[in-house]
Scaffold this motif. Structure first.
Motif, PDB file in Angstrom:
ATOM      1  N   ALA A 155     -39.363   3.941-128.116  1.00 25.37           N
ATOM      2  CA  ALA A 155     -38.080   3.256-128.281  1.00 25.37           C
ATOM      3  C   ALA A 155     -37.798   2.865-129.726  1.00 25.37           C
ATOM      4  CB  ALA A 155     -38.048   2.012-127.390  1.00 25.37           C
ATOM      5  N   ALA A 156     -38.841   2.549-130.478  1.00 29.98           N
ATOM      6  CA  ALA A 156     -38.634   1.994-131.818  1.00 29.98           C
ATOM      7  C   ALA A 156     -37.894   2.948-132.744  1.00 29.98           C
ATOM      8  CB  ALA A 156     -39.978   1.603-132.430  1.00 29.98           C
ATOM      9  N   ILE A 157     -38.108   4.258-132.606  1.00 35.06           N
ATOM     10  CA  ILE A 157     -37.451   5.186-133.533  1.00 35.06           C
ATOM     11  C   ILE A 157     -35.968   5.335-133.198  1.00 35.06           C
ATOM     12  CG2 ILE A 157     -37.917   7.348-132.289  1.00 35.06           C
ATOM     13  CD1 ILE A 157     -38.623   8.518-135.137  1.00 35.06           C
ATOM     14  N   TYR A 158     -35.609   5.206-131.925  1.00 31.69           N
ATOM     15  CA  TYR A 158     -34.192   5.224-131.564  1.00 31.69           C
ATOM     16  C   TYR A 158     -33.521   3.941-132.051  1.00 31.69           C
ATOM     17  CZ  TYR A 158     -35.795   8.857-128.319  1.00 31.69           C
ATOM     18  OH  TYR A 158     -36.356   9.984-127.768  1.00 31.69           O
ATOM     19  N   THR A 159     -34.202   2.816-131.892  1.00 37.29           N
ATOM     20  CA  THR A 159     -33.648   1.549-132.347  1.00 37.29           C
ATOM     21  C   THR A 159     -33.440   1.547-133.853  1.00 37.29           C
ATOM     22  OG1 THR A 159     -34.742   0.398-130.513  1.00 37.29           O
ATOM     23  CG2 THR A 159     -34.025  -0.939-132.382  1.00 37.29           C
ATOM     24  N   LEU A 160     -34.402   2.117-134.584  1.00 37.22           N
ATOM     25  CA  LEU A 160     -34.259   2.235-136.030  1.00 37.22           C
ATOM     26  C   LEU A 160     -33.030   3.069-136.382  1.00 37.22           C
ATOM     27  CD1 LEU A 160     -35.367   1.932-138.945  1.00 37.22           C
ATOM     28  CD2 LEU A 160     -36.672   4.024-138.534  1.00 37.22           C
ATOM     29  N   THR A 161     -32.831   4.173-135.689  1.00 35.33           N
ATOM     30  CA  THR A 161     -31.672   5.028-135.944  1.00 35.33           C
ATOM     31  C   THR A 161     -30.374   4.274-135.676  1.00 35.33           C
ATOM     32  OG1 THR A 161     -32.990   6.970-135.339  1.00 35.33           O
ATOM     33  CG2 THR A 161     -30.603   7.237-135.369  1.00 35.33           C
ATOM     34  N   LEU A 162     -30.330   3.533-134.580  1.00 38.45           N
ATOM     35  CA  LEU A 162     -29.142   2.737-134.265  1.00 38.45           C
ATOM     36  C   LEU A 162     -28.898   1.673-135.331  1.00 38.45           C
ATOM     37  CD1 LEU A 162     -29.695   2.303-130.428  1.00 38.45           C
ATOM     38  CD2 LEU A 162     -27.922   3.693-131.528  1.00 38.45           C
ATOM     39  N   ASP A 163     -29.966   1.043-135.808  1.00 41.27           N
ATOM     40  CA  ASP A 163     -29.824   0.036-136.863  1.00 41.27           C
ATOM     41  C   ASP A 163     -29.224   0.654-138.119  1.00 41.27           C
ATOM     42  OD1 ASP A 163     -30.869  -1.903-135.221  1.00 41.27           O
ATOM     43  OD2 ASP A 163     -32.879  -1.855-136.103  1.00 41.27           O
ATOM     44  N   ARG A 164     -29.670   1.860-138.456  1.00 34.66           N
ATOM     45  CA  ARG A 164     -29.153   2.513-139.659  1.00 34.66           C
ATOM     46  C   ARG A 164     -27.710   2.956-139.479  1.00 34.66           C
ATOM     47  NH1 ARG A 164     -34.252   6.000-142.241  1.00 34.66           N
ATOM     48  NH2 ARG A 164     -35.598   4.174-142.582  1.00 34.66           N
ATOM     49  N   LEU A 165     -27.325   3.257-138.254  1.00 33.26           N
ATOM     50  CA  LEU A 165     -25.933   3.568-137.970  1.00 33.26           C
ATOM     51  C   LEU A 165     -25.072   2.318-137.929  1.00 33.26           C
ATOM     52  CD1 LEU A 165     -26.383   6.239-135.141  1.00 33.26           C
ATOM     53  CD2 LEU A 165     -25.201   6.644-137.316  1.00 33.26           C
ATOM     54  N   GLY A 166     -25.673   1.209-137.532  1.00 32.86           N
ATOM     55  CA  GLY A 166     -24.916  -0.020-137.359  1.00 32.86           C
ATOM     56  C   GLY A 166     -23.985   0.029-136.166  1.00 32.86           C
ATOM     57  N   LEU A 167     -24.406   0.749-135.123  1.00 31.72           N
ATOM     58  CA  LEU A 167     -23.578   0.925-133.944  1.00 31.72           C
ATOM     59  C   LEU A 167     -24.352   0.529-132.693  1.00 31.72           C
ATOM     60  CD1 LEU A 167     -21.994   4.432-134.676  1.00 31.72           C
ATOM     61  CD2 LEU A 167     -20.812   2.228-134.715  1.00 31.72           C
ATOM     62  N   PRO A 168     -23.635   0.065-131.650  1.00 31.99           N
ATOM     63  CA  PRO A 168     -24.314  -0.183-130.371  1.00 31.99           C
ATOM     64  C   PRO A 168     -24.717   1.126-129.725  1.00 31.99           C
ATOM     65  CG  PRO A 168     -21.944  -0.519-130.152  1.00 31.99           C
ATOM     66  CD  PRO A 168     -22.206  -0.301-131.613  1.00 31.99           C
ATOM     67  N   ALA A 169     -25.747   1.072-128.900  1.00 29.24           N
ATOM     68  CA  ALA A 169     -26.318   2.286-128.323  1.00 29.24           C
ATOM     69  C   ALA A 169     -25.304   3.083-127.524  1.00 29.24           C
ATOM     70  CB  ALA A 169     -27.519   1.922-127.448  1.00 29.24           C
ATOM     71  N   ASP A 170     -24.394   2.407-126.809  1.00 29.30           N
ATOM     72  CA  ASP A 170     -23.477   3.146-125.948  1.00 29.30           C
ATOM     73  C   ASP A 170     -22.357   3.841-126.711  1.00 29.30           C
ATOM     74  OD1 ASP A 170     -22.003   0.917-126.650  1.00 29.30           O
ATOM     75  OD2 ASP A 170     -21.483   0.348-124.598  1.00 29.30           O
ATOM     76  N   ARG A 171     -22.314   3.669-128.032  1.00 31.92           N
ATOM     77  CA  ARG A 171     -21.339   4.392-128.859  1.00 31.92           C
ATOM     78  C   ARG A 171     -21.971   5.603-129.547  1.00 31.92           C
ATOM     79  NH1 ARG A 171     -16.594   1.427-129.881  1.00 31.92           N
ATOM     80  NH2 ARG A 171     -16.377  -0.065-128.163  1.00 31.92           N
ATOM     81  N   VAL A 172     -23.243   5.857-129.240  1.00 33.94           N
ATOM     82  CA  VAL A 172     -23.982   6.921-129.923  1.00 33.94           C
ATOM     83  C   VAL A 172     -24.481   7.930-128.890  1.00 33.94           C
ATOM     84  CG1 VAL A 172     -25.931   7.475-131.429  1.00 33.94           C
ATOM     85  CG2 VAL A 172     -24.685   5.316-131.733  1.00 33.94           C
ATOM     86  N   LEU A 173     -24.306   9.205-129.192  1.00 31.43           N
ATOM     87  CA  LEU A 173     -24.780  10.279-128.318  1.00 31.43           C
ATOM     88  C   LEU A 173     -25.863  11.057-129.056  1.00 31.43           C
ATOM     89  CD1 LEU A 173     -22.660  12.572-126.055  1.00 31.43           C
ATOM     90  CD2 LEU A 173     -24.436  13.559-127.485  1.00 31.43           C
TER      91      LEU A 173
END
Length: 230
Positions: A155-173
């Motif tokens: 999970a940590a690598i997906y969370t890191l990617t989301l943090d770098r995007l600055g977007l909530p998970a449900d806005r990212v595919l």
């Protein structure tokens, strides 16, 4: 798929932005005369869902093991059809020798960006370098497992990617060719597409991004072939 607007699409590299890795592996097995079952058994032991933590592949992907060290460990596990030892020098290079960027997928990423959809890259590295001249100007962020010390499907690598995007998970595919990595993305709330080919992935994205145009004419604005990458 339905729900909130997709604001970013994150792509895996090997097998998604490139042609299928399995074809390169098959050519390597034939070229080196390796008994395929010995590779399959090693891959299962080191990469299956029930593999213990800290296998050579896990350590390679997180940068804890060098390519040279991994090559030696892998060669020691393999057998050849004629009984010769496997040359450990450059094993991974030969394994990935047939992998090339997929022009259709790079065209898809560019079209998404032109629509205002952010495009990122999240890849488990097997020690090879990436064609930075192709990816750095197109994808943001670029998250490479060995550079961040994390690996999919944790999970940590997906969370890191989301943090770098600055977007909530449900806005990212997320788009990946490995089912465990797709499931890992969904586990943190991301949408995810299991990639098999460019056409089906484009169709899946068009369901949630209706403005996505058809694929460009073959040969238009495509990346040049590049030496093999992971």
């Amino acid at each position: 798929m339905s729900g909130n607007q997709v604001e970013a699409v994150v792509f895996d590299y090997g097998g998604v932005l490139t042609g299928p890795v399995r074809a390169s592996i098959a050519a390597w097995l034939r070229g080196d005369g390796i008994e395929p079952g010995s590779f399959s058994r090693t891959l299962k032991a080191w990469l299956s869902r029930d593999a213990p933590d800290g296998t050579p592949i896990h350590r390679l992907e997180t940068g804890a093991l060098s390519v040279e060290e991994f090559d030696a460990l892998l060669a020691a596990e393999l057998t050849t059809l004629d009984g010769r030892p496997v040359d450990p020098v450059g094993v991974l290079g030969r394994l990935f020798a047939g992998v090339r960027p997929d022009p259709a997928m790079f065209a898809l990423a560019r079209q998404l960006r032109d629509l205002g959809v952010r495009v990122g890259l999240l890849s488990n590295s097997w020690g090879n370098t990436y064609p930075r001249e192709l990816i750095d100007g197109l994808f943001d962020p670029v998250v490479i497992s060995a550079e961040v010390g994390l690996r999919k499907p944790l999970a940590a690598i997906y969370t890191l990617t989301l943090d770098r995007l600055g977007l909530p998970a449900d806005r990212v595919l997320f788009v990946d060719d490995a089912e465990p990595h797709v499931l890992g993305a969904r586990a943190v709330g991301m949408r995810a597409v299991w990639h098999t080919d460019a056409d089906s992935t484009r169709a899946a994205l068009a369901e949630v991004i209706p403005a996505l145009p058809p694929a460009p004419h073959p040969g238009a604005d495509l990346p040049h072939p590049h030496p093999p990458r992971s």
